[in-house]
Structures are given as structure tokens and as C-alpha cells.
Motif scaffolding. Structure first.
Motif, PDB file in Angstrom:
ATOM      1  N   THR A  26     -49.001   5.014   8.904  1.00 33.45           N
ATOM      2  CA  THR A  26     -48.194   5.017  10.127  1.00 33.45           C
ATOM      3  C   THR A  26     -49.017   4.486  11.297  1.00 33.45           C
ATOM      4  OG1 THR A  26     -47.068   6.980   9.309  1.00 33.45           O
ATOM      5  CG2 THR A  26     -46.718   6.411  11.608  1.00 33.45           C
TER       6      THR A  26
ATOM      7  N   ILE B 156     -50.073   8.782   4.317  1.00 27.73           N
ATOM      8  CA  ILE B 156     -48.907   8.433   5.155  1.00 27.73           C
ATOM      9  C   ILE B 156     -49.314   8.355   6.615  1.00 27.73           C
ATOM     10  CG2 ILE B 156     -46.640   9.209   5.951  1.00 27.73           C
ATOM     11  CD1 ILE B 156     -46.085  10.297   3.236  1.00 27.73           C
ATOM     12  N   ALA B 157     -50.145   9.306   7.059  1.00 28.84           N
ATOM     13  CA  ALA B 157     -50.575   9.307   8.455  1.00 28.84           C
ATOM     14  C   ALA B 157     -51.340   8.023   8.774  1.00 28.84           C
ATOM     15  CB  ALA B 157     -51.430  10.536   8.743  1.00 28.84           C
TER      16      ALA B 157
ATOM     17  N   ILE C 155     -51.672  12.818   0.060  1.00 26.72           N
ATOM     18  CA  ILE C 155     -50.489  12.001   0.381  1.00 26.72           C
ATOM     19  C   ILE C 155     -50.211  12.025   1.873  1.00 26.72           C
ATOM     20  CG2 ILE C 155     -47.992  11.851   0.097  1.00 26.72           C
ATOM     21  CD1 ILE C 155     -48.370  12.846  -2.727  1.00 26.72           C
ATOM     22  N   PHE C 156     -50.294  13.216   2.457  1.00 24.99           N
ATOM     23  CA  PHE C 156     -50.070  13.360   3.888  1.00 24.99           C
ATOM     24  C   PHE C 156     -51.015  12.436   4.667  1.00 24.99           C
ATOM     25  CE2 PHE C 156     -48.918  14.574   7.812  1.00 24.99           C
ATOM     26  CZ  PHE C 156     -49.262  15.822   8.332  1.00 24.99           C
TER      27      PHE C 156
ATOM     28  N   SER D  33     -51.142  16.909  -2.354  1.00 26.67           N
ATOM     29  CA  SER D  33     -50.197  16.861  -1.229  1.00 26.67           C
ATOM     30  C   SER D  33     -50.892  16.434   0.045  1.00 26.67           C
ATOM     31  CB  SER D  33     -49.560  18.235  -1.021  1.00 26.67           C
ATOM     32  OG  SER D  33     -48.987  18.681  -2.210  1.00 26.67           O
TER      33      SER D  33
ATOM     34  N   ILE E 176     -49.670   0.706  11.010  1.00 29.10           N
ATOM     35  CA  ILE E 176     -48.518  -0.142  11.299  1.00 29.10           C
ATOM     36  C   ILE E 176     -48.232  -0.182  12.792  1.00 29.10           C
ATOM     37  CG2 ILE E 176     -46.031  -0.399  10.966  1.00 29.10           C
ATOM     38  CD1 ILE E 176     -46.411   0.656   8.147  1.00 29.10           C
ATOM     39  N   VAL E 177     -48.264   0.991  13.433  1.00 23.37           N
ATOM     40  CA  VAL E 177     -47.990   1.031  14.872  1.00 23.37           C
ATOM     41  C   VAL E 177     -49.056   0.250  15.634  1.00 23.37           C
ATOM     42  CG1 VAL E 177     -47.854   2.533  16.872  1.00 23.37           C
ATOM     43  CG2 VAL E 177     -46.686   3.179  14.791  1.00 23.37           C
TER      44      VAL E 177
ATOM     45  N   THR F  37     -52.147  21.138  -4.229  1.00 17.49           N
ATOM     46  CA  THR F  37     -52.388  21.162  -2.789  1.00 17.49           C
ATOM     47  C   THR F  37     -53.205  19.961  -2.364  1.00 17.49           C
ATOM     48  OG1 THR F  37     -52.455  23.550  -2.970  1.00 17.49           O
ATOM     49  CG2 THR F  37     -53.144  22.601  -0.888  1.00 17.49           C
TER      50      THR F  37
END
Lengths: 193, 232
Positions: free
Chosen positions: B24, B20-21, B16-17, B13, B27-28, B10
Motif C-alpha cells: 500500500t 499488504i502494508a 501477510i499484514f 497472518s 503504491i501510494v 499467527t
């Protein structure tokens, strides 16, 4: 269940067309197809978002934990949509201004999330890329066709020389009916084979 | 043992979440920063073209930086301010040639309609200040029914109706009962549309109110420093 490249192309454009067979993304499909230009532009944006998202998630699929996958999918989709918006605003502000809210609404298009869940998460990057491209193309073709019909019949812009007040197809019920006929026609063609 | 395993999974995971958030968002944000200036310039160019087109048809000339020659009006009942209504002042050789007011018609069929009203001021007799041109810049009216004045959609057809406002002033027509659509008063100056009366009526009323606003507050408008926000 390994799909061939040929079947991916055929599925995206015809046998599993997101708008006419899977009935995904009907909301943006009907909202955006009020004119040919809107339909075409947003179709292209959808293709870009779908293709990029499919590719990225197929690459990352081994890292993405199963029970957290949906939020991560939406995160990545929203990221690509935002990048699309920013790019369009920088490159052609006029077009960006005219599209208004519709570009951002691609994030809520079920065809994108649906494809990622059903295909990209379970296939190779190359196949996911092709699938995104083809599904997006299939969606865009329906968009363009709907947009063309609705604009021509309503003669709202310079696409027709006819000056009629026949508004039915520009309004939502008319759009639904045209879509219904389109689906029926596609099924008829499919049955003949 | 298995509980610890699950907990580790858990944690991994979630980690990783979060990664990634963060990626993101980074980059934006990067894309945003790279294009921020270009987009601001595009916005300004777009706005400039709108204002330029508004004045072009009547040969009104201006040589100042019109985007910088702006004041903002708040809480005004004539303009139905939501936030601030911008007022642009066009000048040629330091004399005011046009005043462009953005007003809002709150009674459109589907909500607010933003209208840009370009006025050629007559400082000797304010009531004779004439409308140069108007443009609908934002609306939610029903496609095919209430959007006939949207010149981005209908080009000439829209402009033919918008032309009805040209050269009108508080003096012409003098009677406020004529400042409406023909469906309400057969002597009215503005044509109604078949199948839609609410929209043209709302636009006409808003334009009329902007003329009254200009008559009342023209002194304050031309004497307020640029880029200021005022309550009038």
C-alpha cells in the motif's frame, strides 16, 4: 445466502440504502451536503473508493486473516482515498482546494468499512464490485438530494435567485430534520408496497 | 503441537499484514512521485491566479515573476503570524506597483481568517498607500452567517462588500476610530452584516493592522532579498 445481481442493485439503491436504511456514513452525509457541488463531487469520490476497496478485498479475501481483517480493510481504504486525493489534486486543483478536508474524511465513512465487512469479505469479486457501485450510488443520490435542498433553501449561492436569510437548513439541526423527513418518506413509500 | 500450529498461523497472518502494508505504502508513494511536479505546478498556478485577480480589478500591471518575488515575515504582532506570512512584491519595469500582504485575523467567530491585502505603495507619503483589493483566502466562519466575504461562494455579493476597502488608506479615513464596522461607530467606513458583526469587524481590524505594518516596515520589506524569512 447467495445474492443475485438484481437484488444487489435494488439493495444498494433502495432497500439497503446506506444513508436512509442502514444509517451508515451519516457524519459525512450531513457535513458534506451543504452544497450541491460538494455533495456530488464527494459522492463520486465515495463511489470510487467503495467500488475499488470492495473489489480488491473480495479478490484478496482468502489471504486476509480473519482476526487482522479490520486493520487491513482500513489500510486499503486509506490507500484508495489517498490515491483519489492525489489524482484530483493533479487533475483539477481548484476543486481539490475547495473540498479541503472532506476528501480525506471518506476514510472514516462507516458505509465503506461496513460494506467491506458485510459484503466484500464474503462474496465474489464481481458481486462485490457491483455492490460497491450500487451502495455508493445510493449514498450519492441521498447526498445530491440533500445538497440540492439545503443549497436551494438557504440561497447561499447562485443556485437560487431568491435572496433569503433563512439559514436553518444549512446548519446541522436543519440537515438532521431534512434527513429525518427523507427517511420517513422512504418508509412510507415502502409501506405502500 | 497445536500451540506451534497457532504460532505458525499467527506468524503467517502478521507476515501477510506487513506485506499488504508495504505494498500500500509503495503504491501510494509511487502515485505521489509521479504527480509531485504536476501538483506543485497546479499549486503555483492557483496562487498566481489568486494574486493576478487581486490586482486585475484596479489595472495594476506587473511583469515580474510574482511567486518568486516573495519574502516571509515571522512572529509579527500586526499580521498575527502563525508560521510565516508571505509578502509578494509586484513590479513593472523594475518599479514596485503593488505589495500583497497575507495577514491573519485571529478574532474571527470560529478562529483565524486569512486575508490577502493588496496595497499600492506611495513611497513619498507612506500613509497614502492605498488598498487595491482584499481577498479572504481561508476561514472557518459559519456558513450563511459569517462567510459573506467568501468570494468563491458568493461571487458578486462578496465582491460588493470587499469593494468597500478599495482606495482606503491610513490617510483615508485618517481617524482610526472610523476603521471599523458601522455597528461599532456610525461614521465607520465598513458596513456590518445582518446577524454577524464579529466577522466583518475582525476582517476590518486585520486590514487596518496590515496598513500599519506596511507603514512601519516598508523600508525593510522592499530591501529584503527574495525568499528570505525575516522577523519584523
Amino acid at each position: 445466502m447467495s445474492k443475485t445481481y438484481k437484488s444487489i442493485i435494488k439493495d444498494g439503491l433502495w432497500y439497503k440504502n446506506p444513508g436512509l436504511v442502514q444509517f451508515l456514513g451519516l457524519c459525512p452525509l450531513l457535513a458534506v451536503s451543504t452544497s450541491f457541488k460538494n455533495g456530488a463531487t464527494l459522492g463520486i469520490a465515495t463511489i470510487i473508493v467503495l467500488t475499488c476497496s470492495n473489489l480488491l478485498i473480495a479478490i484478496l479475501k482468502n489471504i486476509i486473516p480473519f482476526y487482522l481483517r479490520i486493520p487491513i480493510f482500513v489500510l486499503i481504504i486509506a490507500g484508495f482515498v489517498t490515491l483519489c486525493q492525489i489524482t484530483l489534486a493533479a487533475v483539477n486543483y481548484n476543486l481539490y482546494h475547495n473540498l479541503g478536508l472532506f476528501l480525506a474524511l471518506i476514510t472514516t465513512n462507516c458505509a465503506v468499512l461496513g460494506r467491506i465487512e458485510a459484503f466484500a469479505y464474503k462474496n465474489t469479486p464481481r458481486k462485490a464490485l457491483l455492490d460497491g457501485l450500487m451502495q455508493g450510488l445510493g449514498f450519492t443520490l441521498v447526498l445530491i438530494f440533500l445538497g440540492f435542498i439545503r443549497e436551494v433553501f438557504t440561497s447561499t449561492t447562485k443556485l437560487t435567485p431568491v435572496d433569503s436569510e433563512f439559514l436553518f437548513f444549512i446548519l446541522p439541526p436543519g440537515a438532521f430534520i431534512i434527513l429525518g423527513f427523507l427517511i420517513a418518506f422512504k418508509n412510507y413509500l415502502g409501506q405502500k408496497n | 503441537m497445536s500451540n506451534l500450529n497457532i504460532e505458525h498461523k499467527t506468524n503467517k497472518s502478521i507476515f501477510i499484514f506487513i506485506i499488504i502494508a508495504i505494498l500500500t505504502v509503495l503504491i501510494v508513494t509511487l502515485a505521489y512521485l509521479l504527480t509531485k511536479n504536476k501538483i506543485e505546478n497546479n499549486k503555483d498556478t492557483y496562487q498566481r491566479i489568486v494574486l493576478d485577480n487581486l490586482l486585475k480589478t484596479s489595472d495594476i500591471k506587473f511583469d515580474n515573476n510574482i511567486l518568486d518575488s516573495v519574502i516571509y515575515v515571522k512572529n509579527n504582532k500586526y499580521l498575527h503570524s502563525v508560521n510565516y506570512n508571505p509578502i509578494f512584491i509586484a513590479k513593472k519595469e523594475n518599479k514596485i506597483t503593488a505589495v500583497i500582504i497575507e495577514t491573519i485575523a485571529p478574532d474571527g467567530y470560529n478562529g483565524n481568517i486569512n486575508v490577502l491585502v493588496a496595497i499600492s505603495p506611495n513611497f513619498i507619503n507612506i500613509k497614502e498607500s492605498k488598498i487595491i483589493n482584499i481577498k479572504i483566502t481561508n476561514h472557518e466562519e459559519t456558513p450563511g452567517l459569517g462567510d459573506k466575504a467568501d468570494e468563491d461562494k458568493y461571487y458578486d455579493k462578496a465582491i460588493n462588500w470587499l469593494k468597500l476597502f478599495h482606495d482606503k488608506s491610513l490617510d483615508n479615513p485618517n481617524d482610526h476610530k472610523k476603521w471599523t464596522v458601522k455597528k461599532d461607530n456610525k461614521d465607520a467606513i465598513i458596513d456590518s452584516w445582518t446577524g454577524a458583526t464579529i466577522t466583518p469587524r475582525a476582517i476590518t481590524k486585520a486590514v487596518y493592522k496590515s496598513l500599519i505594518f506596511f507603514e512601519k516596515h516598508h523600508e525593510k520589506i522592499i530591501h529584503t532579498k527574495y525568499k528570505q524569512k525575516v522577523t519584523l
